[in-house]
Design a protein around this motif. Sequence first.
Motif, PDB file in Angstrom:
ATOM      1  N   TRP A 123       0.746  -1.372   0.103  1.00 19.92           N
ATOM      2  CA  TRP A 123      -0.101  -0.007   0.116  1.00 19.92           C
ATOM      3  C   TRP A 123       0.806   1.097  -0.046  1.00 19.92           C
ATOM      4  O   TRP A 123       0.223   2.308  -0.340  1.00 19.92           O
ATOM      5  CB  TRP A 123      -0.927   0.101   1.145  1.00 19.92           C
ATOM      6  N   ASN A 124       2.159   1.172   0.587  1.00 22.74           N
ATOM      7  CA  ASN A 124       3.128   2.234   0.527  1.00 22.74           C
ATOM      8  C   ASN A 124       3.475   2.711  -1.070  1.00 22.74           C
ATOM      9  O   ASN A 124       4.054   3.749  -1.047  1.00 22.74           O
ATOM     10  CB  ASN A 124       4.342   1.889   1.397  1.00 22.74           C
ATOM     11  N   ALA A 129      -1.464   5.703  -6.229  1.00 23.45           N
ATOM     12  CA  ALA A 129      -2.315   5.423  -7.661  1.00 23.45           C
ATOM     13  C   ALA A 129      -3.451   6.389  -7.605  1.00 23.45           C
ATOM     14  O   ALA A 129      -3.834   6.813  -6.670  1.00 23.45           O
ATOM     15  CB  ALA A 129      -2.726   3.999  -7.677  1.00 23.45           C
ATOM     16  N   THR A 130      -4.210   6.460  -8.740  1.00 19.87           N
ATOM     17  CA  THR A 130      -5.465   7.098  -8.882  1.00 19.87           C
ATOM     18  C   THR A 130      -6.674   6.173  -8.091  1.00 19.87           C
ATOM     19  O   THR A 130      -6.521   5.032  -8.365  1.00 19.87           O
ATOM     20  CB  THR A 130      -5.826   7.599 -10.194  1.00 19.87           C
ATOM     21  N   LEU A 171       3.923   6.566  10.384  1.00 25.57           N
ATOM     22  CA  LEU A 171       4.493   7.906  10.632  1.00 25.57           C
ATOM     23  C   LEU A 171       5.790   8.099  10.038  1.00 25.57           C
ATOM     24  O   LEU A 171       6.375   9.362   9.552  1.00 25.57           O
ATOM     25  CB  LEU A 171       4.380   8.158  12.128  1.00 25.57           C
ATOM     26  N   LEU A 172       6.800   7.094  10.383  1.00 25.76           N
ATOM     27  CA  LEU A 172       7.959   7.138   9.962  1.00 25.76           C
ATOM     28  C   LEU A 172       8.285   6.847   8.497  1.00 25.76           C
ATOM     29  O   LEU A 172       9.208   7.536   7.776  1.00 25.76           O
ATOM     30  CB  LEU A 172       8.912   6.060  10.856  1.00 25.76           C
ATOM     31  N   PHE A 173       7.612   5.947   7.904  1.00 29.53           N
ATOM     32  CA  PHE A 173       8.229   5.336   6.518  1.00 29.53           C
ATOM     33  C   PHE A 173       7.231   5.434   5.510  1.00 29.53           C
ATOM     34  O   PHE A 173       7.546   5.194   4.412  1.00 29.53           O
ATOM     35  CB  PHE A 173       8.491   3.844   6.665  1.00 29.53           C
ATOM     36  N   ARG A 176       3.880   9.488   0.339  1.00 24.11           N
ATOM     37  CA  ARG A 176       2.957   9.534  -0.730  1.00 24.11           C
ATOM     38  C   ARG A 176       3.322  10.508  -1.579  1.00 24.11           C
ATOM     39  O   ARG A 176       2.568  10.708  -2.869  1.00 24.11           O
ATOM     40  CB  ARG A 176       1.533  10.220  -0.233  1.00 24.11           C
ATOM     41  N   ASP A 177       4.762  10.822  -1.898  1.00 30.49           N
ATOM     42  CA  ASP A 177       5.259  11.788  -2.702  1.00 30.49           C
ATOM     43  C   ASP A 177       5.961  10.841  -3.817  1.00 30.49           C
ATOM     44  O   ASP A 177       6.357   9.676  -3.303  1.00 30.49           O
ATOM     45  CB  ASP A 177       5.828  12.783  -2.347  1.00 30.49           C
TER      46      ASP A 177
END
Length: 319
Positions: A123-124, A129-130, A171-173, A176-177
């Motif tokens: 999921w990361n 994805a759109t 939070l750490l890893f 989304r960029d």
Amino acid sequence: MRRALLSVAVVALVGAGAAWWLTAPDNLPASALDGVTGDAGRGQVLFAAAGCGSCHIAPGAEETDSPVLSGGRRFATQFGTFVAPNISPSPQGIGDWSDYQVVNAVMRGVDDEGRHLYPAFPWNAYNKATVQDVADIVAYIRTLPPSDAGSLPHELSFPFDIRQSLGGWKLLFEHRDWVLQGDLTPEQERGRYLVEALGHCGECHTPRNALGGLDRSAWLAGAPDPAGKGRVPNITPAGLDWSEDDIVTMLQSGFTPDYDVVGGEMAQVVRNTAQLSDEDRAAIAAYLKAVPPVESTAPQPGAGDSTAEEGTASDEGDS
């Protein structure tokens, strides 16, 4: 003394509440699917691009045009063994999930009960994805044969079996960029989308830290195989000196410019990329030539390499 103990208890409660809040799931907005209708026909190709079947078809099962996504494939890592769940359109799979719940799981790593999903499920990467593409994939999965096989639990030791702690991991890893930034051509941007998001190639081709977070400074520079079987190769220009045409040919046929054939997990990746359009394979090649070169000791891709662009484990259900 009583006041001191009371103060300590209050601070502890506030701290616990803050920790719980910080590690709570970050769901998609409830309106995320407003106006979105999944297209199963389009989703079939996107399903291949995302490598869903590579992990969720039962071990040893014959691959068909209508795969049965009953799960059961095991993925050994240093944190324990993850088992791919049933994601077929049955009550034992995702048949009772709403489209929002499935899309939320894919893009935010949260299941239908609001629990964090392990990052063994990529999921990361899918978080880039759109919503439309993921909804199309979901629509296609709902056309596939159902399976009544139960999903098996992961085999994880303490403390890795504490799901709430995954909120801290996110939070750490969680990222989304995009990794590759800058002035890209439309073809390179399309390749970036296919490699960094749907194809989630970095999940295996990028080294990780001790907690399993991707080292994005060494993006696609190769990494140890999570099962301890050799290395996944460096596919930056420093490790892969093939031409764009060579890369396109390999993604379509599996043949390398050395007159060899890719093997291991990469053979499954090629079965997926062979279903893409010529333009998409060319876009992937253009992207790979555009990423910064990073030196490493990883071997060149070849027939015996343990490459796995479909991810360590693609658990779209209870991962």
